[in-house]
Design an enzyme around this catalytic site. Structure first.
Site, PDB file in Angstrom:
ATOM      1  N   ARG A  19       0.814  -1.215   0.000  1.00  0.00           N
ATOM      2  CA  ARG A  19       0.000   0.000   0.000  1.00  0.00           C
ATOM      3  C   ARG A  19       0.851   1.270   0.000  1.00  0.00           C
ATOM      4  NH1 ARG A  19      -3.986  -1.098   4.844  1.00  0.00           N
ATOM      5  NH2 ARG A  19      -2.007  -1.852   5.678  1.00  0.00           N
ATOM      6  N   ASN A  37      -6.140  -2.855   1.666  1.00  0.00           N
ATOM      7  CA  ASN A  37      -6.111  -4.318   1.702  1.00  0.00           C
ATOM      8  C   ASN A  37      -7.541  -4.795   1.851  1.00  0.00           C
ATOM      9  OD1 ASN A  37      -3.340  -4.556   1.682  1.00  0.00           O
ATOM     10  ND2 ASN A  37      -3.141  -4.813   3.902  1.00  0.00           N
TER      11      ASN A  37
END
Ligand SMILES: [Zn+2]
Ligand SMILES: [Zn+2]
Length: 755
Positions: A19, A37
């Site tokens: 990320r 996620n």
């Protein structure tokens, strides 16, 4: 024109800095949107120009974060959305988990630099991690991988750590395991009475190094469990550790403080070095020929020409290494046959009679794991995984499986693992050990529960070994009754075979494939003990086409522990004088009468290795599993096929005359052949038998599995003899031993049963 796309990326993409990586990249490409996620992997929404988005996407896929592994990726245009900026947003879990779990990663070079730099704020902090390194599976309760799903969550980040966490240019931007000495995990060093050593915190590793050099045994809590450590060059303390651990001969793994020192002591080739420094960082078994160090290798690896070595893989071991100039023994903290210990109180309880000091810390280990072990063959550099645990488990990176069932496989008994296929991915637990041990059995049942809780679903098919009294079989039966779940029993050696077929995706090639499955024991379809099997696989069917001629299985479990019993079972009249040296008169007459009434037969090649080790007076009693076979292999430094002779040939109908083989081998030995030559010819005989059977049955593809194929000399011989005429397939991401049974059971069920 503004466009919006949804990008989905699956694979090993959580807990690997994905990320933050996406965030930084999106900023570079001037894109707005979000990344998060979820239960399947990473989801990205981006708005911007089409060209920019496509370049961003390609760049991400071509050059993903270091320790990630992308399995699938997709890009899809959706209705235009407007975002103010690019943001990492918290995990969204809407349905059940369907993603790859993240294994532990060895400490990276950047973090190593941080802890050894006196000006860095992480100087000497043992739990230094970043998005590229640190424990993951070891500390994870559940996924998606977020701090609050791990045991690090007990430690709240200080301001400095938070600043790193929120700074896109920092290596610890969104690093879920971020902590430092101000806010993080602390270590303590105490003696066996629990009394803390009065030393400044900064001196702990210096003190441990001094204690080790003084001949003390120290139990060190690492990130995956306790290790028992001592000075590898101190003969007395090594012997003391052996006697206290009740481990007379089994080799110890040696932790080298640096690659530099390791290379000074041992010849390390490129493959070995790559494994030693990989993110998985296993123990690597290396030949000790040309050893230039000052260790007494006979104490560390008795009667072996090899040594298991590893390099520091955690901050703790790295800080210790920085204070050490010597290699140390680093063996799993447990009692003989028990699972590795990871709990502070338990370690004091169980290890207080072994260790002189304890290095504890207050990070909870959720999934304890042993160190993994690999070895490369000498000639062909063929890699064999001996134990699959830390760094590898619980993911399995294999072929995609079309599957509608949730299948759990309970594996085998001696080297147990559990495999679970609850979604699109297949998971294989870390090596759990011998289920005869009560604590191993408990960890085994906990692991199955862990998988079920993690994926929030019970299996609807349970697979077990055909052996009626394996603990894993009984547990599977118990669960299937409790849950009214379908139960399916699979023959041990067929599961070994399908493990290789699965690893190489060979089920639908249309060709017939020869399966050569050799190991110690497995329950056969005819109720005998199999272990020297030849199968033919074609069109979803496995047929047993040959096996080593049966001999008597004597004295139950004792036979596997005492190689001389295998000799007694296989001996002919000419060998009676050898037996007289190994058994009393009474014993011989008892066993002879047992043999007359005995109905239980075996085709085990493992036991044949035992008989050979015994007849050559190399090993009569095993002190650890497989010792006799390992000792045999270790007698061979090098060989030439030209000097080998065959001790038997197969008889027309695929029969392998086991007793004839041993008889000829013994005659050769009696005529004066050296032990080394006899062993080399024995292995050559085994290799020749495989090609004879292949020839006889007109098969060119050969799949080999079972514990016997941990023998890297045999593997080299087979590869040399196969040349281009035969194609050989071995287990590659799994160990050839019983660790692969759980996976093989799932492969068998999916491919060889009509459902
Ligand atoms: Zn790092
Ligand atoms: Zn901090």
């Amino acid at each position: 024109m503004l466009k919006t796309y949804k990008i989905v990326i699956t694979g090993q993409v959580q807990g690997v800095g994905f990320r933050p990586f996406v965030y930084v990249l999106a900023e570079q490409f001037n894109l707005k949107g979000t990344v998060s996620n979820n239960e399947e992997g990473v989801i990205i929404y981006v708005s911007g120009s089409k060209n920019n988005i496509l370049s961003f996407y390609n760049s991400l896929i071509d050059n993903p974060p270091k320790v990630s592994k992308i399995n699938n990726h997709s890009l899809q245009e959706i209705e235009v959305k407007r975002f103010d900026d690019f943001q990492i947003i918290p995990s969204q879990k809407n349905s059940k988990l369907n993603l790859q779990l993240t294994p532990d990663f060895a400490i990276c070079e950047d973090c190593k630099d941080d802890i050894s730099d006196s000006k860095n704020r992480r100087y000497l902090y043992p739990f230094t991690t970043c998005v590229n390194c640190g424990p993951r599976w070891a500390i994870t309760n559940t996924f998606p991988f977020e701090r609050n799903h791990t045991s690090i969550n007990e430690f709240e980040m200080c301001e400095d750590c938070k600043n790193e966490y929120t700074n896109p240019t920092n290596r610890r931007f969104h690093s879920q395991t971020n902590s430092c000495s101000t806010c993080g995990i602390s270590i303590i060093l105490n003696d066996t009475k629990g009394i803390l050593l009065k030393i400044p915190k900064a001196d702990i590793f210096k003190t441990i190094a001094t204690l080790l050099k003084d001949g003390k045994i120290i139990a060190i809590k690492n990130t995956s469990g306790y290790l028992l450590c001592c000075d590898a060059s101190n003969k007395l303390v090594v012997q003391k550790l052996r006697s206290k651990k009740n481990r007379p001969h089994k080799p110890f793994a040696i932790l080298y403080p640096s690659l530099k020192l390791l290379k000074k002591h041992l010849d390390v080739n490129t493959n070995q070095q790559k494994a030693l420094t990989s993110t998985e960082r296993p123990i690597v078994i290396i030949s000790k020929t040309n050893f230039k160090g000052n260790l007494d290798l006979e104490d560390l690896a008795p009667n072996l020409n090899q040594l298991g070595v590893m390099l520091p893989y955690s901050g703790i071991l790295q800080l210790l290494a920085a204070e050490l100039t010597i290699p140390i023994v680093a063996t799993s903290g447990n009692l003989h046959g028990s699972p590795i210990i990871s709990n502070n109180e338990e370690s004091e309880d169980v290890l207080q009679h072994i260790a002189d000091y304890f290095l504890h810390h207050n990070l909870k280990i959720i999934n304890p794991q042993d160190d993994s072990v690999v070895k490369f063959s000498t000639t062909f550099n063929h890699e064999v995984l001996f134990r699959r645990s830390r760094g590898y488990a619980p993911n399995y990176f294999g072929v995609n499986l079309p599957n509608n069932n949730k299948i759990m496989a309970m594996g085998s008994h001696l080297k147990s693992t559990i495999a679970y296929l609850p979604n699109d991915y297949l998971y294989i637990s870390q090596y759990l050990g011998n289920l005869d041990n009560y604590d191993v059995y408990n960890r085994f049942t906990q692991t199955s529960k862990k998988f079920i809780n993690l994926f929030e679903q019970k299996p609807d098919v349970l697979l077990v070994d055909k052996h009626p009294t394996y603990q894993s079989t009984l547990f599977g039966i118990e669960l299937s009754k409790k849950w009214q779940t379908r139960l399916y029993k699979i023959q041990h050696h067929k599961a070994h075979f399908t493990s290789v077929l699965g690893e190489h995706n060979l089920f639908n090639t249309g060709d017939s494939i020869l399966g050569v499955i050799w190991d110690g024991t497995g329950y056969g379809d005819d109720d005998n003990i199999w272990g020297g099997e030849f199968f033919n696989y074609q069109s979803k069917k496995i047929e047993r086409i040959s096996h080593f001629e049966y001999f008597d299985w004597l004295a139950g479990d004792k036979m596997a522990k005492e190689p001389k019993l295998s000799l007694l079972s296989l001996a002919n009249d000419n060998m009676q004088s050898v037996l007289k040296d190994k058994f009393s008169k009474e014993e011989i007459s008892i066993y002879q009468s047992l043999k007359k009434q005995n109905r239980l037969k075996t085709s085990s090649v493992g036991r044949l290795f035992d008989a050979v080790a015994s007849i050559l007076n190399i090993c009569d009693i095993n002190t650890y599993e497989g010792e006799a076979a390992i000792l045999l292999e270790n007698r061979i430094i090098n060989y030439s096929l030209d000097n080998c002779k065959s001790y038997c040939t197969i008889i027309d109908d695929n029969k392998i005359p086991t007793k004839q083989l041993l008889k000829n081998l013994y005659l050769d030995f009696k005529r004066g052949a050296s032990k080394e030559d006899v062993i080399t010819s024995f292995l050559y005989t085994l290799a020749s038998i495989i090609f004879q059977i292949a020839n006889h049955n007109n098969l060119k593809r050969i799949a080999l599995s079972g514990g016997v194929f941990q023998n890297t000399v045999l593997i080299d011989m087979l590869k040399e003899m196969a040349q281009s005429e035969y194609k050989l397939y071995f287990n590659r991401n799994l160990a050839p031993n019983d660790e692969n049974i759980s996976y093989g059971q799932i492969m068998y069920y999916l491919n060889c049963t009509k459902d």
